[in-house]
Scaffold this motif. Structure first.
Motif, PDB file in Angstrom:
ATOM      1  N   GLU A  67       0.859  -1.178   0.000  1.00 25.76           N
ATOM      2  CA  GLU A  67       0.000   0.000   0.000  1.00 25.76           C
ATOM      3  C   GLU A  67       0.897   1.229   0.000  1.00 25.76           C
ATOM      4  OE1 GLU A  67      -3.098   0.320  -0.362  1.00 25.76           O
ATOM      5  OE2 GLU A  67      -3.947  -1.656   0.085  1.00 25.76           O
ATOM      6  N   ILE A  68       0.574   2.200  -0.844  1.00 25.59           N
ATOM      7  CA  ILE A  68       1.297   3.464  -0.833  1.00 25.59           C
ATOM      8  C   ILE A  68       0.585   4.363   0.161  1.00 25.59           C
ATOM      9  CG2 ILE A  68       2.197   5.350  -2.221  1.00 25.59           C
ATOM     10  CD1 ILE A  68       3.202   2.456  -2.911  1.00 25.59           C
ATOM     11  N   ALA A  69       1.138   4.432   1.364  1.00 24.99           N
ATOM     12  CA  ALA A  69       0.450   5.077   2.485  1.00 24.99           C
ATOM     13  C   ALA A  69       0.769   6.555   2.612  1.00 24.99           C
ATOM     14  CB  ALA A  69       0.815   4.355   3.785  1.00 24.99           C
ATOM     15  N   PHE A  70       1.988   6.950   2.224  1.00 26.73           N
ATOM     16  CA  PHE A  70       2.405   8.342   2.384  1.00 26.73           C
ATOM     17  C   PHE A  70       3.242   8.773   1.185  1.00 26.73           C
ATOM     18  CE2 PHE A  70       1.933   6.467   6.585  1.00 26.73           C
ATOM     19  CZ  PHE A  70       1.017   7.340   7.168  1.00 26.73           C
ATOM     20  N   LEU A  71       3.072  10.023   0.808  1.00 28.09           N
ATOM     21  CA  LEU A  71       3.813  10.609  -0.297  1.00 28.09           C
ATOM     22  C   LEU A  71       4.532  11.858   0.194  1.00 28.09           C
ATOM     23  CD1 LEU A  71       0.983  10.477  -3.013  1.00 28.09           C
ATOM     24  CD2 LEU A  71       2.874   8.853  -2.745  1.00 28.09           C
ATOM     25  N   CYS A  72       5.766  12.039  -0.265  1.00 31.38           N
ATOM     26  CA  CYS A  72       6.541  13.215   0.142  1.00 31.38           C
ATOM     27  C   CYS A  72       7.323  13.728  -1.050  1.00 31.38           C
ATOM     28  CB  CYS A  72       7.485  12.850   1.285  1.00 31.38           C
ATOM     29  SG  CYS A  72       8.486  14.230   1.886  1.00 31.38           S
ATOM     30  N   ASP A  73       7.166  14.991  -1.357  1.00 35.63           N
ATOM     31  CA  ASP A  73       7.927  15.589  -2.447  1.00 35.63           C
ATOM     32  C   ASP A  73       8.021  17.087  -2.213  1.00 35.63           C
ATOM     33  OD1 ASP A  73       8.749  16.530  -5.206  1.00 35.63           O
ATOM     34  OD2 ASP A  73       8.520  14.384  -5.587  1.00 35.63           O
ATOM     35  N   VAL A  74       9.160  17.672  -2.575  1.00 38.92           N
ATOM     36  CA  VAL A  74       9.365  19.111  -2.380  1.00 38.92           C
ATOM     37  C   VAL A  74       8.749  19.922  -3.508  1.00 38.92           C
ATOM     38  CG1 VAL A  74      11.501  18.694  -1.111  1.00 38.92           C
ATOM     39  CG2 VAL A  74      11.599  19.124  -3.572  1.00 38.92           C
ATOM     40  N   ASP A  75       8.271  19.230  -4.566  1.00 41.90           N
ATOM     41  CA  ASP A  75       7.734  19.910  -5.739  1.00 41.90           C
ATOM     42  C   ASP A  75       6.330  19.379  -6.024  1.00 41.90           C
ATOM     43  OD1 ASP A  75       7.162  21.013  -8.232  1.00 41.90           O
ATOM     44  OD2 ASP A  75       9.229  20.796  -8.965  1.00 41.90           O
ATOM     45  N   ASP A  76       5.334  20.192  -5.744  1.00 38.01           N
ATOM     46  CA  ASP A  76       3.944  19.754  -5.930  1.00 38.01           C
ATOM     47  C   ASP A  76       3.637  19.407  -7.385  1.00 38.01           C
ATOM     48  OD1 ASP A  76       3.705  20.331  -3.261  1.00 38.01           O
ATOM     49  OD2 ASP A  76       2.655  22.228  -3.554  1.00 38.01           O
ATOM     50  N   ARG A  77       4.321  20.049  -8.311  1.00 32.47           N
ATOM     51  CA  ARG A  77       4.093  19.761  -9.730  1.00 32.47           C
ATOM     52  C   ARG A  77       4.522  18.337 -10.059  1.00 32.47           C
ATOM     53  NH1 ARG A  77       7.891  24.471 -11.825  1.00 32.47           N
ATOM     54  NH2 ARG A  77       9.132  23.328 -10.271  1.00 32.47           N
ATOM     55  N   ARG A  78       5.684  17.947  -9.569  1.00 25.54           N
ATOM     56  CA  ARG A  78       6.204  16.613  -9.840  1.00 25.54           C
ATOM     57  C   ARG A  78       5.391  15.541  -9.125  1.00 25.54           C
ATOM     58  NH1 ARG A  78       9.411  15.341 -13.755  1.00 25.54           N
ATOM     59  NH2 ARG A  78      10.868  14.074 -12.553  1.00 25.54           N
TER      60      ARG A  78
END
Length: 475
Positions: A67-78
């Motif tokens: 399950e992909i439970a959490f997402l983290c990225d510094v760029d909302d576009r990407r």
């Protein structure tokens, strides 16, 4: 004390507790050996979920056991594609905040941002007892690769590097042919690529630009020195700048060098030398931009004798379109490698040629069609199975199941290509108008992790981190 320092107070507290012996224990450990999480699936957090990170987490999910439970990225576009694909996953910009708040609900972490932040992201997760999958190259610096290799054993977590070719049949075919004696004793290896396919050997842009509102530039910089934002760096061209990327070697080295590493049992280099290409300002003046990776290079590495070789191995790395001479056994109209990339193993009784990832491996001349008994188990689905293999190993628990690219293998592989980068940087450095490292063979002390005959390049074995982003770890 072995801990990771970052600027968020809460996260420092969490990692300090981990270093003191109290850490969040993965759910499979709480349930005993072989225990599967209550959901029967692995809860994964992705750090860097655009581009390759997006395809990584999608591949974990396709395994049916994650399950992909959490997402983290510094760029909302990407991150937009992953956010759309996994609407139930909670989204963060700062990995420290995510790990601080959600570590109890995370089993494993996928790391897929720029090279310069791989180590700090992966180590933070490992210190909390989380299994990790890290995109290639494993790290930006030699020291960081040694740290992650050590940390995998210290924290007893399942690890995998994102060089999916390590799970392909070709790598196993080559190993079986070699061990059956079909090409005799290998003494020389060639690996080459048409990369870079991004600007290289150029000056840093003089014109700054406003930071896009969707991008947290400070978090993107992470461990790297602060610089004002410039256009056309994010999301791809950072690969050509030493502060962030690792050049053509970092992009393709793991994919091409994995086959000789696994076949010959290579580990650490004993010496390395390099020549580099140049960009010219005009027909007479060569540009000097040492902060940017050169447009081409030829590196020669020597590896000590291993249990699988009769003597030392010489490995040639070539990039920027440079290729070795075509083997006499290859027909004049036959494709050399896959055209732009390739692997050639030269033995005392023959040669093996392969494409990127070890695909399309063939004996030379290609009329040779010998077959040998299958000795090594194949990974179902090959490259796609590389992801599922790691997921299943995480569910099984540390030490219960084999993976193709654990840090004990991919760490030394990464160190070797980063050692090659030391030679490239040394050859490209100007001192008092001269290039003293251009004609040197750099001698490597593996235990001390230092070049013994040209101290100028040792500053790149372990770079200085930006204040608040340093990594403190004792091996």
């Amino acid at each position: 004390m072995k801990n990771l320092n970052t600027s968020r107070r809460g996260f420092i507290k969490s990692t300090a507790l981990a270093a003191a012996g109290f850490m969040i224990v993965p759910r499979h450990v709480l349930g005993g050996n072989g225990f599967i999480a209550p959901s029967d699936k692995l809860n994964i957090a992705g750090i860097g979920v655009g581009g390759k990170g997006q395809s990584d987490i999608a591949s974990f999910y396709k395994s049916g056991k994650a399950e992909i439970a959490f997402l983290c990225d510094v760029d909302d576009r990407r991150a937009a594609g992953s956010v759309k694909s996994f609407p139930k996953a909670k989204y963060y910009r700062d990995y420290r905040e995510m790990l601080d708040k959600e570590h109890k609900h995370i089993d494993a972490v996928s790391v897929s941002g720029p090279d310069h932040n791989h180590a700090i992201h992966a180590l933070a997760a490992m210190q909390l007892g989380k299994h990790v999958y890290v995109q290639k190259p494993l790290t930006h610096d030699v020291w960081e690769a040694r740290v992650l290799t050590d940390a995998a054993k210290r924290y007893k977590v399942v690890t995998q590097m994102g060089n999916q070719g390590a799970s392909n049949d070709g790598a196993r075919d080559v190993r079986e042919w070699y061990e059956a004696g079909l090409i005799g004793d290998v003494h020389t290896v060639y690996c080459w690529t048409d990369r870079p396919v991004w600007p290289s050997g150029i000056a840093w842009p003089t014109q700054t630009a406003p930071v896009p509102k969707e991008l947290d530039w400070d978090l993107w910089l992470g461990t790297a020195p602060f610089k004002d934002y410039v256009e056309k760096l994010v999301p791809f061209n950072w690969r050509g700048w030493w502060d962030y990327g690792t050049g053509a070697l970092g992009d393709m080295g793991c994919h091409l060098m994995e086959v000789p590493f696994s076949t010959l049992g290579l580990q650490y280099v004993s010496d390395v030398q390099a020549t580099v290409g140049s960009v010219y300002v005009d027909e007479f003046k060569r540009a000097y931009n040492p902060e940017s990776c050169p447009p081409s290079s030829h590196v020669t590495m020597t590896f000590p004798k291993t249990a699988k070789t009769k003597g030392p191995i010489t490995l040639h790395w070539m990039d920027g379109g440079i290729q070795p001479a075509r083997p006499d056994e290859l027909g004049p109209n036959e494709v050399f490698g896959d055209g732009g990339n390739g692997i050639l193993l030269v033995g005392t009784k023959g040669k093996i040629l392969a494409d990127t990832y070890g695909d399309n491996a063939r004996l030379l001349p290609t009329t040779r069609k010998e077959t040998v008994a299958q000795k090594y188990a194949r990974v179902e689905g090959q490259a796609s199975g590389h992801y599922g293999q790691w997921v299943e190993a995480c569910i099984a628990g540390y030490g219960k199941m084999e993976v193709s690219a654990p840090f004990e293998i991919s760490g030394p592989l990464t160190e070797a290509l980063l050692m090659a980068n030391l030679a490239i940087r040394g050859a490209d450095m100007r001192v008092d108008g001269k290039y003293p490292g251009r004609n040197l063979k750099l001698l490597w002390d593996n235990d001390q992790m230092k070049v013994t005959n040209y101290d100028l390049v040792n500053q790149f074995v372990k770079r200085e981190y930006r204040q608040g982003w340093d990594i403190k770890y004792s091996i």
